[in-house]
Write an enzyme that holds these catalytic residues in place. Structure first.
Site, short mmCIF file in Angstrom:
data_model
loop_
_atom_site.label_atom_id
_atom_site.label_comp_id
_atom_site.label_asym_id
_atom_site.label_seq_id
_atom_site.Cartn_x
_atom_site.Cartn_y
_atom_site.Cartn_z
N CYS A 22 -51.75 14.07 44.78
CA CYS A 22 -51.08 15.03 45.67
C CYS A 22 -50.07 15.89 44.89
O CYS A 22 -49.11 15.35 44.33
CB CYS A 22 -50.37 14.26 46.78
SG CYS A 22 -49.10 15.16 47.66
N CYS A 25 -46.47 15.53 46.10
CA CYS A 25 -45.90 14.24 45.69
C CYS A 25 -45.40 14.31 44.25
O CYS A 25 -44.33 13.81 43.94
CB CYS A 25 -46.93 13.13 45.82
SG CYS A 25 -47.57 12.92 47.49
#
Length: 97
Positions: A22, A25
């Site tokens: 991600c 993230c």
């Protein structure tokens, strides 16, 4: 450590569900590391990889990453998903101390 033990390890606990794939993230990783340093000894911070904790993510109804949950005395008091400003996250955690 079990999740129930983790969220009760200090009066205020931050849990981040993230995924290695991600991009949001990855952008939050240094932010969370800095918050960990700033709040060391006051707040426990746990980062859980979604792919390694799928069952727990299902129980916690994690639908997007990163998802941050603040627990106070073992109960969820705040939850937000997505990339966010580090100062906002820090202020939010400190508001529960």
């Amino acid at each position: 450590m079990k999740y129930t033990e983790a969220i009760n390890s200090t009066p205020v606990v931050l849990v981040e569900f993230y995924a290695t794939w991600c991009p949001h993230c990855r952008k939050m990783m240094p932010v969370v590391e800095e918050i960990k340093e700033l709040l060391e000894g006051q707040v426990d911070i746990y980062q859980l990889d979604l792919d390694e904790n799928q069952e727990l993510a299902d129980v916690e109804q994690i639908r997007s990453t990163p998802t941050f949950i603040i627990y106070r005395d073992g109960k969820p008091v705040w939850r937000e998903s997505g990339e966010m400003d580090g100062q906002f996250l820090l202020d939010k955690i400190q508001s529960f101390l």
